[in-house]
Design an enzyme around this catalytic site. Sequence first.
Site, PDB file in Angstrom:
ATOM      1  N   PHE A 151       0.823  -1.206   0.000  1.00 58.90           N
ATOM      2  CA  PHE A 151       0.000   0.000   0.000  1.00 58.90           C
ATOM      3  C   PHE A 151       0.860   1.261   0.000  1.00 58.90           C
ATOM      4  CE2 PHE A 151      -1.979   3.393   2.479  1.00 58.90           C
ATOM      5  CZ  PHE A 151      -3.203   3.544   1.862  1.00 58.90           C
ATOM      6  N   ASP A 152       1.886   1.313   0.859  1.00 59.14           N
ATOM      7  CA  ASP A 152       2.757   2.489   0.963  1.00 59.14           C
ATOM      8  C   ASP A 152       3.437   2.788  -0.361  1.00 59.14           C
ATOM      9  OD1 ASP A 152       2.454   1.026   3.478  1.00 59.14           O
ATOM     10  OD2 ASP A 152       3.725   2.571   4.343  1.00 59.14           O
ATOM     11  N   THR A 153       4.036   1.744  -0.933  1.00 57.86           N
ATOM     12  CA  THR A 153       4.788   1.933  -2.170  1.00 57.86           C
ATOM     13  C   THR A 153       3.891   2.419  -3.294  1.00 57.86           C
ATOM     14  OG1 THR A 153       6.323   0.179  -1.520  1.00 57.86           O
ATOM     15  CG2 THR A 153       6.275   0.797  -3.842  1.00 57.86           C
TER      16      THR A 153
END
Length: 428
Positions: free
Chosen positions: A188-190
């Site tokens: 999700f972050d990437t």
Amino acid sequence: MQAAGVPVLDVTVPVHNEERDLEPCVRRLHEHLARTFPYGFRITIADNASTDSTPLIASALADDLPEVRAFRLEEKGRGRALRTVWSASDAPVLAYMDVDLSTDLNALLPLVAPLISGHSDLAIGSRLARSSRVVRGAKREFISRTYNLILRGSLAARFSDAQCGFKAIRRDVAQRLLPMVEDSGWFFDTEMLVLAERAGLRIHEVPVDWVDDPASTVHIVSTAMDDLKGVWRVGRALAVGALPLDRLSRPFGDDPRDRQLPGVPGGLARQLVGFCVVGALSTLFYLALYALARTAMNPQLANVTALLVSAIANTSANRRLTFGVRGRDRAVRHQAQGLAVFAIGLALTSGSLAALDAAHANAAHSTEVAVLIAANLAATVLRFLLFRAWVFPDRANAPGGATCPTLATGGVTPQAASSHPHPKGDAR
């Protein structure tokens, strides 16, 4: 906003079966914010499908500390938890950190300060910055650096640390960005950062001090495999233009390109700059092609060939860079219209060559080039006017060429942040 009872910062702590670390983490974070953060804050515990006593501990903390709330999800996934909590939050600045508090909390205020001021759109902690102080094993160090090298090589990412569990985002940015992020787990972050960077949003990086938690429950191998699958999916979507990044193409907040100049239509200044850059490069490309083709063709045929190839490249570059059109929608139509504009340019340049030949039958090659440069300048001015009024009319009047309306300034102004007589409000 504090006067209305809305905290400036909402820090989410996503947890799954963290009964051992949850209470000391939340109490330490709460004490740090109450002591150092000058505005109202909230801590949200996002429990995603824990099966131990984590939900009970979260509820007890919410009852004991007024600034803490507990949120329960019945499905696992850090990304799912963050998307759900952030989408429902009313705070203008949203952040999250891992429950093990591996990152030094002294970096929290530098992380969110550019978002509160409205200067940046997202902020991340970086363990790979030169001034960062990191203590962790060789295995995790190797995996982290390798992963970030893969992102740089495959997705052209320029941010330094995708997976540090210490990030923040402005709520107005999150409202547009989160619906485009598909992953609900560790990738999700990437994915969020890659989409934000490709759309031209401003990402602020903060060097952090970070100490590895040897008791971490993250499964490195399975997480790495999921991340690689995510890299492939996002890379493929970017390659085919499947992501509507034009929704994010304008910065959120005050942008000097949005300012109106007397007598100049909105967006014209930026479009002129982009068109001139593309036009200059296209002219050089055209001249190089013409010089190459002239060695094997007569002037008219060499001109047609060079102008046709450069016109297709010029339309593609202006479509994306000058007028902000991305994806495949109407791409064929735009190229067809671009070829019509090319025909006008061909008439100008071919006519100039015919006039030169009529005046001087054996004109020097340098004279041909000079005449073509002058004809191309006239064709370039006409091409811009036709592009703006005919080929891309739906984007001509939007600031910066965006189809969606620009959000109002999302940063927290000093007046709004300090409107409450006591900076911490009821934080204690």
